[in-house]
Design a protein around this motif. Sequence first.
Motif, PDB file in Angstrom:
ATOM      1  N   ARG A   1       0.838  -1.206   0.000  1.00  0.00           N
ATOM      2  CA  ARG A   1       0.000   0.000   0.000  1.00  0.00           C
ATOM      3  C   ARG A   1       0.873   1.256   0.000  1.00  0.00           C
ATOM      4  O   ARG A   1       0.637   2.189  -0.780  1.00  0.00           O
ATOM      5  CB  ARG A   1      -0.901   0.010   1.230  1.00  0.00           C
ATOM      6  N   ARG A   2       1.859   1.283   0.884  1.00  0.00           N
ATOM      7  CA  ARG A   2       2.675   2.498   1.039  1.00  0.00           C
ATOM      8  C   ARG A   2       3.380   2.856  -0.266  1.00  0.00           C
ATOM      9  O   ARG A   2       3.419   4.026  -0.668  1.00  0.00           O
ATOM     10  CB  ARG A   2       3.687   2.310   2.164  1.00  0.00           C
ATOM     11  N   VAL A   3       3.941   1.859  -0.929  1.00  0.00           N
ATOM     12  CA  VAL A   3       4.694   2.137  -2.148  1.00  0.00           C
ATOM     13  C   VAL A   3       3.769   2.429  -3.320  1.00  0.00           C
ATOM     14  O   VAL A   3       3.891   3.456  -3.998  1.00  0.00           O
ATOM     15  CB  VAL A   3       5.631   0.957  -2.479  1.00  0.00           C
TER      16      VAL A   3
ATOM     17  N   GLU B   1       0.536   3.132  -3.526  1.00  0.00           N
ATOM     18  CA  GLU B   1      -0.367   4.276  -3.411  1.00  0.00           C
ATOM     19  C   GLU B   1       0.366   5.598  -3.610  1.00  0.00           C
ATOM     20  O   GLU B   1      -0.265   6.642  -3.809  1.00  0.00           O
ATOM     21  CB  GLU B   1      -1.090   4.250  -2.071  1.00  0.00           C
ATOM     22  N   GLY B   2       1.698   5.565  -3.614  1.00  0.00           N
ATOM     23  CA  GLY B   2       2.477   6.766  -3.870  1.00  0.00           C
ATOM     24  C   GLY B   2       2.739   7.016  -5.342  1.00  0.00           C
ATOM     25  O   GLY B   2       3.387   8.008  -5.703  1.00  0.00           O
ATOM     26  N   GLY B   3       2.242   6.143  -6.221  1.00  0.00           N
ATOM     27  CA  GLY B   3       2.446   6.321  -7.653  1.00  0.00           C
ATOM     28  C   GLY B   3       1.448   7.293  -8.253  1.00  0.00           C
ATOM     29  O   GLY B   3       0.435   7.637  -7.631  1.00  0.00           O
TER      30      GLY B   3
ATOM     31  N   ARG C   1      -3.271   4.367 -10.296  1.00  0.00           N
ATOM     32  CA  ARG C   1      -3.536   3.082  -9.645  1.00  0.00           C
ATOM     33  C   ARG C   1      -3.469   1.918 -10.626  1.00  0.00           C
ATOM     34  O   ARG C   1      -3.804   0.788 -10.277  1.00  0.00           O
ATOM     35  CB  ARG C   1      -4.884   3.128  -8.917  1.00  0.00           C
TER      36      ARG C   1
ATOM     37  N   VAL D   1       6.302   4.210  -9.598  1.00  0.00           N
ATOM     38  CA  VAL D   1       7.075   3.528  -8.560  1.00  0.00           C
ATOM     39  C   VAL D   1       7.286   2.058  -8.916  1.00  0.00           C
ATOM     40  O   VAL D   1       6.499   1.452  -9.644  1.00  0.00           O
ATOM     41  CB  VAL D   1       6.378   3.652  -7.187  1.00  0.00           C
TER      42      VAL D   1
ATOM     43  N   ARG E   1      14.973   4.738  -3.944  1.00  0.00           N
ATOM     44  CA  ARG E   1      14.506   5.488  -2.780  1.00  0.00           C
ATOM     45  C   ARG E   1      14.812   4.772  -1.475  1.00  0.00           C
ATOM     46  O   ARG E   1      15.149   5.394  -0.470  1.00  0.00           O
ATOM     47  CB  ARG E   1      12.991   5.711  -2.881  1.00  0.00           C
TER      48      ARG E   1
ATOM     49  N   ALA F   1      11.822   4.742  -8.196  1.00  0.00           N
ATOM     50  CA  ALA F   1      10.844   5.532  -8.939  1.00  0.00           C
ATOM     51  C   ALA F   1      11.450   5.967 -10.261  1.00  0.00           C
ATOM     52  O   ALA F   1      12.647   6.290 -10.336  1.00  0.00           O
ATOM     53  CB  ALA F   1      10.397   6.748  -8.130  1.00  0.00           C
TER      54      ALA F   1
END
Length: 254
Positions: free
Chosen positions: A31-33, A35-37, A40, A136, A229, A252
């Motif tokens: 989720r953390r990685v 959802e940072g893109g 979706r 990402v 990262r 990324a």
Amino acid sequence: MEPGRDRYGRLSYRSLIAWPERLKREEPLLRRVLEGGPSRRVLDLGCGSGEHARFLAALGFEATGVDASPSQVEAAREADPEGRYVLGSLTALADLVEPGFGGALCVGNTLPHLTEEDDLRRCFEGLASRLLPGGVFLLQVLNYDRILDRGERTFPVMVRPGEEGAETVFLRLMTPHADGRVTFTPAHLRWRPGAEPPLELVSAEEVQLRGWRRAEIETLLTAAGFAVRETLGAMTGEPWNPTSADLVVVAARS
């Protein structure tokens, strides 16, 4: 993978791995990685029978799986007829899927099946061409720095419930070589205590892998246009060190 040879055709990974427990452990990092893109839409590289792709779809992502094994793609499609699963090599991503993805993952020791540096370079360059700027990439392999330096030969034995009162034993043997290659021998056995014989070989294969080290992976990612990262030691988020179980890289697209 050799043309015309599906080395994983007789190994049922859906039954050999405790998927609910594994996905629960991995969910926070996924989720953390992802959802940072910037989108979706995500790629699951080396998707196997589709467990990660289906899990991500349940979390609201639009997942496309890619795998070189016909039997694994067939299993994914059977389990998820509405999903999207593409058969092909990770070295040909630019030909297999359209651009515009916000993220990608490649987990489960998939990458070592690309045994030549040029293959891995083409994979990373093709992936970069399919991702949006800022897209990402979450990559996980075994920690081959540890395996190669120590000359490790085996993984812990996995025992799972089987059919008709038997248990399934998954045995994974390794032979590391001086050039960084690893002969991997996965075997599936049926265990019936008290029977004759009590242990039977169901299937076994021998696969030639490349034990990619951290420095090699990070160098090729950077050359393909990625910025590294984070480097972690497990999908649960611990920092990487030379004795970690895994190598997990979060990158990324520049």
